[in-house]
Design an enzyme around this catalytic site. Sequence first.
Site, short mmCIF file in Angstrom:
data_model
loop_
_atom_site.label_atom_id
_atom_site.label_comp_id
_atom_site.label_asym_id
_atom_site.label_seq_id
_atom_site.Cartn_x
_atom_site.Cartn_y
_atom_site.Cartn_z
CE LYS A 1 -9.40 -7.92 -3.29
NZ LYS A 1 -9.98 -6.59 -3.17
CG ASP B 1 -15.63 -1.60 -5.12
OD1 ASP B 1 -15.06 -2.37 -5.91
OD2 ASP B 1 -15.17 -1.32 -3.99
CD1 TRP C 1 -13.87 -4.23 0.63
CD2 TRP C 1 -12.38 -2.56 0.55
NE1 TRP C 1 -12.62 -4.76 0.83
CE2 TRP C 1 -11.70 -3.76 0.79
CE3 TRP C 1 -11.65 -1.37 0.48
CZ2 TRP C 1 -10.31 -3.82 0.95
CZ3 TRP C 1 -10.27 -1.42 0.64
CH2 TRP C 1 -9.62 -2.62 0.87
C1 LIG Z 1 -9.88 -5.28 -2.47
C2 LIG Z 1 -11.02 -4.35 -2.60
C3 LIG Z 1 -10.86 -2.97 -2.73
C4 LIG Z 1 -9.51 -2.30 -2.66
O1 LIG Z 1 -8.83 -2.44 -3.83
P1 LIG Z 1 -7.39 -1.77 -4.05
O2 LIG Z 1 -7.13 -2.14 -5.47
O3 LIG Z 1 -6.46 -2.39 -3.06
O4 LIG Z 1 -7.53 -0.31 -3.85
C5 LIG Z 1 -11.98 -2.18 -2.89
N1 LIG Z 1 -13.21 -2.73 -2.91
C6 LIG Z 1 -13.42 -4.05 -2.79
C7 LIG Z 1 -14.79 -4.60 -2.83
C8 LIG Z 1 -12.32 -4.90 -2.62
O5 LIG Z 1 -12.52 -6.23 -2.50
#
Ligand SMILES: *Cc1c(COP(=O)(O)O)cnc(C)c1O
Length: 360
Positions: A196, A172, A105
């Site tokens: 998540k 993030d 990511w």
């Molecule tokens: C799942 C995830 C993403 C991607 O998220 P989307 O909503 O599918 O764009 C980005 N960063 C992390 C750490 C993730 O776990």
Amino acid sequence: MASTIKKHNFSAGPAILPQSVLKEASQAVKNFNGIGLSILEISHRSPEFDAVIKEAESLVREIAGIDDSYAVLFLTGGASSQFYMTPMNLLGEDETAAYIDTGTWSSKAIKEAKNFGDIDIIASSKDRNYSYIPKRFKKPQDAAYLHITSNNTISGTQFHKFPDVGAPLICDMSSDIFSRPIDVSKFGMIYAGAQKNLGPSGVTLVILKKELVGRSGRVLPTMLNYQTHIDKGSMFNTPPTYPIYVLMLTLRWIKGKGGLEAIEKMNKSKARLLYKEIDSNPCFTGTVDKKDRSLMNVCFLPTKDEYAAPFLDMCTKAGISGVKGHRSVGGFRASIYNAMPRRSVKVLVDLMQEFAAKHG
Ligand SMILES: *Cc1c(COP(=O)(O)O)cnc(C)c1O
């Protein structure tokens, strides 16, 4: 309706939600708050939905202790859209942003940011397949911000201490948001796809220090400008109403559990149980440096390749879903987000012991 779990859901995302949230969310699809209409068919400008989005925002502020110098936004496009919105809005063309590369990511965030300015990767754990969190990094010169991924969903590592380089920290937090107390004042911006730890897919929570906005000097499409969404309270266009509603219910659930300190305590207890088994069971081994282990995504490998298929088979038969590891790490990954009950983790641990008794 009994609140029994049909399966033990270890999915990495979209992921498990509290049973009580699912129950209330499904009721609202039929008849929202007794108004005789579904939550799916009311205007985002209606007083009923207005109350939902306002409560969602105030719960985010209350749970994380966020003051008015930050905006709380509910956006679309996933966390992946923040990979480019962040540099578009916060990084000038001749400026530099610092990034720490801790996996898939972060790499994706770096790739997008390179289109908008100079990117300085001040540390990376790529050399050991992202199995640790870098502790040493070079101090960036005049960075507009430092971007990190607090929890690496795929490789199972997590920052347990946040770096401080004197630049606004942008994080993030998609896979560990509200899994532990956070001091938001240490961040310039936090973003997280909801699917998540906060709700269903379709909404992205953005917590943003307002004074950072507009610094890039770029002319931006209206929808990609944070200022638009700050000015319109996330209602410039139709927001993802149902995901915001379910997120609000999940926030109520977090608050009802006693907030982030109580949630962290439960998360630590679940993770301890599972890692202890991984470390003592002869058939399994962890993939991550112990001090950097994620409390959310627990990655482990079979000690012999031939264990993998029969263990997954046993899991399926025991009603355990979603433990196959990501292809880049292999083996197994048990995602034990906030809503995962400890008793489901116990079922997995018992099964690992049963497996070892047969094969170990
Ligand atoms: C799942 C995830 C993403 C991607 O998220 P989307 O909503 O599918 O764009 C980005 N960063 C992390 C750490 C993730 O776990």
